[in-house]
Design a protein around this motif. Structure first.
Motif, mmCIF file in Angstrom:
data_model
loop_
_atom_site.group_PDB
_atom_site.id
_atom_site.type_symbol
_atom_site.label_atom_id
_atom_site.label_comp_id
_atom_site.label_asym_id
_atom_site.label_seq_id
_atom_site.Cartn_x
_atom_site.Cartn_y
_atom_site.Cartn_z
ATOM 1 N N GLN A 1 24.397 26.073 63.089
ATOM 2 C CA GLN A 1 23.729 26.052 61.848
ATOM 3 C C GLN A 1 22.394 27.152 62.218
ATOM 4 O O GLN A 1 21.953 27.929 61.217
ATOM 5 C CB GLN A 1 22.861 24.747 61.769
ATOM 6 N N GLY A 2 21.969 27.474 63.405
ATOM 7 C CA GLY A 2 21.045 28.284 63.569
ATOM 8 C C GLY A 2 21.104 29.692 63.187
ATOM 9 O O GLY A 2 20.364 30.579 63.151
ATOM 10 N N ASP A 3 22.404 30.240 63.301
ATOM 11 C CA ASP A 3 22.788 31.364 62.943
ATOM 12 C C ASP A 3 22.808 31.874 61.456
ATOM 13 O O ASP A 3 22.698 32.900 61.072
ATOM 14 C CB ASP A 3 24.259 31.697 63.383
ATOM 15 N N VAL A 4 22.437 30.732 60.734
ATOM 16 C CA VAL A 4 22.190 31.115 59.132
ATOM 17 C C VAL A 4 20.644 31.622 58.840
ATOM 18 O O VAL A 4 20.776 32.458 58.208
ATOM 19 C CB VAL A 4 22.433 29.747 58.360
ATOM 20 N N ILE A 5 19.977 31.389 60.022
ATOM 21 C CA ILE A 5 18.466 31.793 59.564
ATOM 22 C C ILE A 5 18.667 33.346 59.300
ATOM 23 O O ILE A 5 18.081 33.993 58.455
ATOM 24 C CB ILE A 5 17.293 31.556 60.515
ATOM 25 N N PRO A 6 18.940 34.152 60.543
ATOM 26 C CA PRO A 6 18.646 35.609 60.147
ATOM 27 C C PRO A 6 19.614 35.935 59.081
ATOM 28 O O PRO A 6 19.423 37.113 58.418
ATOM 29 C CB PRO A 6 19.398 36.140 61.509
ATOM 30 N N ASP B 1 17.526 35.670 56.085
ATOM 31 C CA ASP B 1 16.412 36.574 55.964
ATOM 32 C C ASP B 1 17.255 37.996 55.643
ATOM 33 O O ASP B 1 16.264 38.785 54.968
ATOM 34 C CB ASP B 1 15.994 36.924 57.337
ATOM 35 N N ALA B 2 18.318 38.319 56.025
ATOM 36 C CA ALA B 2 18.877 39.832 55.801
ATOM 37 C C ALA B 2 19.310 39.911 54.185
ATOM 38 O O ALA B 2 18.849 40.873 53.282
ATOM 39 C CB ALA B 2 20.303 40.005 56.454
ATOM 40 N N VAL B 3 19.671 38.897 53.665
ATOM 41 C CA VAL B 3 19.831 38.637 52.171
ATOM 42 C C VAL B 3 18.696 38.764 51.494
ATOM 43 O O VAL B 3 18.441 39.652 50.423
ATOM 44 C CB VAL B 3 20.880 37.658 51.826
ATOM 45 N N GLU C 1 30.673 23.645 55.382
ATOM 46 C CA GLU C 1 30.584 22.778 54.198
ATOM 47 C C GLU C 1 29.169 23.179 53.833
ATOM 48 O O GLU C 1 28.487 23.632 52.977
ATOM 49 C CB GLU C 1 31.035 21.562 53.622
ATOM 50 N N HIS C 2 28.151 22.797 54.829
ATOM 51 C CA HIS C 2 26.804 22.696 54.834
ATOM 52 C C HIS C 2 26.304 24.059 54.670
ATOM 53 O O HIS C 2 25.333 24.484 53.968
ATOM 54 C CB HIS C 2 26.194 21.680 55.892
ATOM 55 N N ILE C 3 27.072 25.012 55.568
ATOM 56 C CA ILE C 3 26.372 26.257 55.849
ATOM 57 C C ILE C 3 26.730 26.823 54.638
ATOM 58 O O ILE C 3 26.013 27.695 54.030
ATOM 59 C CB ILE C 3 27.067 26.946 57.025
ATOM 60 N N VAL C 4 27.855 26.925 54.129
ATOM 61 C CA VAL C 4 28.374 27.520 52.530
ATOM 62 C C VAL C 4 27.455 27.022 51.582
ATOM 63 O O VAL C 4 27.039 27.990 50.747
ATOM 64 C CB VAL C 4 29.793 27.414 52.263
ATOM 65 N N ASP C 5 27.075 25.819 51.403
ATOM 66 C CA ASP C 5 26.006 25.410 50.386
ATOM 67 C C ASP C 5 24.915 25.995 50.417
ATOM 68 O O ASP C 5 24.252 26.387 49.498
ATOM 69 C CB ASP C 5 26.084 23.678 50.583
ATOM 70 N N GLU C 6 24.356 25.941 51.809
ATOM 71 C CA GLU C 6 22.923 26.615 52.061
ATOM 72 C C GLU C 6 23.130 27.972 51.577
ATOM 73 O O GLU C 6 22.040 28.591 51.104
ATOM 74 C CB GLU C 6 22.657 26.405 53.531
ATOM 75 N N LEU C 7 23.965 28.626 51.889
ATOM 76 C CA LEU C 7 23.860 30.323 51.765
ATOM 77 C C LEU C 7 24.421 30.598 50.287
ATOM 78 O O LEU C 7 23.800 31.431 49.746
ATOM 79 C CB LEU C 7 25.088 30.939 52.762
ATOM 80 N N ARG C 8 25.079 29.566 49.663
ATOM 81 C CA ARG C 8 25.338 29.647 48.070
ATOM 82 C C ARG C 8 24.048 29.645 47.323
ATOM 83 O O ARG C 8 23.714 30.251 46.423
ATOM 84 C CB ARG C 8 26.249 28.506 47.682
ATOM 85 N N GLN C 9 23.283 28.569 48.217
ATOM 86 C CA GLN C 9 21.792 28.531 47.088
ATOM 87 C C GLN C 9 21.094 29.783 47.398
ATOM 88 O O GLN C 9 20.126 30.102 46.478
ATOM 89 C CB GLN C 9 21.176 27.375 48.140
ATOM 90 N N VAL C 10 21.148 30.494 48.619
ATOM 91 C CA VAL C 10 20.446 31.760 48.789
ATOM 92 C C VAL C 10 20.797 32.815 47.880
ATOM 93 O O VAL C 10 20.067 33.551 47.393
ATOM 94 C CB VAL C 10 20.499 32.153 50.190
ATOM 95 N N ALA C 11 22.154 33.005 47.783
ATOM 96 C CA ALA C 11 22.816 34.014 46.802
ATOM 97 C C ALA C 11 22.018 33.733 45.294
ATOM 98 O O ALA C 11 21.684 34.410 44.750
ATOM 99 C CB ALA C 11 24.221 33.899 46.769
#
Length: 117
Positions: free
Chosen positions: A46-51, A54-56, A77-87
């Motif tokens: 999960q920690g790899d999601v932060i950078p 930030d990049a996006v 699933e949790h990571i994809v949901d979090e990144l989908r929200q960022v997008a």
């Protein structure tokens, strides 16, 4: 006279030495524009999601390797949901390519779902 001859100035007698390679970094700075970068990332936890987020948010594109997780893994699933929200927040785009990659695009960039032919 062929198209290349026209481009090269009529006679087609120019050589490679007649051309100067442009430094794109200097060109972008002269125009005062920021440059979008493509980042490669690996998501191990999960920690790899932060950078990646930030990049996006900074306007960069990210290709993230998720091979360390199975597609049925709740973490993915949790990571994809979090990144989908960022997008969605940046009006960008996100796609999952196969079982091993996520591609995230920044504001104003969409990712085609069709292969080039």
């Amino acid at each position: 006279m062929g198209i290349m001859s026209k481009i090269l100035g009529g006679g087609g007698n120019r050589s490679v030495e007649d051309y100067v390679e442009l430094d794109l970094d200097d060109f972008a700075e002269a125009r005062g524009e920021a440059r979008t970068q493509v980042h490669i990332a690996e998501i191990a936890d999960q920690g790899d999601v932060i950078p990646i987020k930030d990049a996006v948010y900074d306007g960069d594109l990210v290709i993230a390797d998720i091979t360390r997780h199975s597609t049925s893994d709740r973490t993915v699933e949790h990571i994809v949901d979090e990144l989908r929200q960022v997008a969605q927040e940046v009006d960008g785009d996100i796609v999952q390519k196969g079982d091993d990659q996520l591609i995230l695009a920044p504001t104003g960039v969409t990712i085609s779902r069709e292969k080039l032919e």
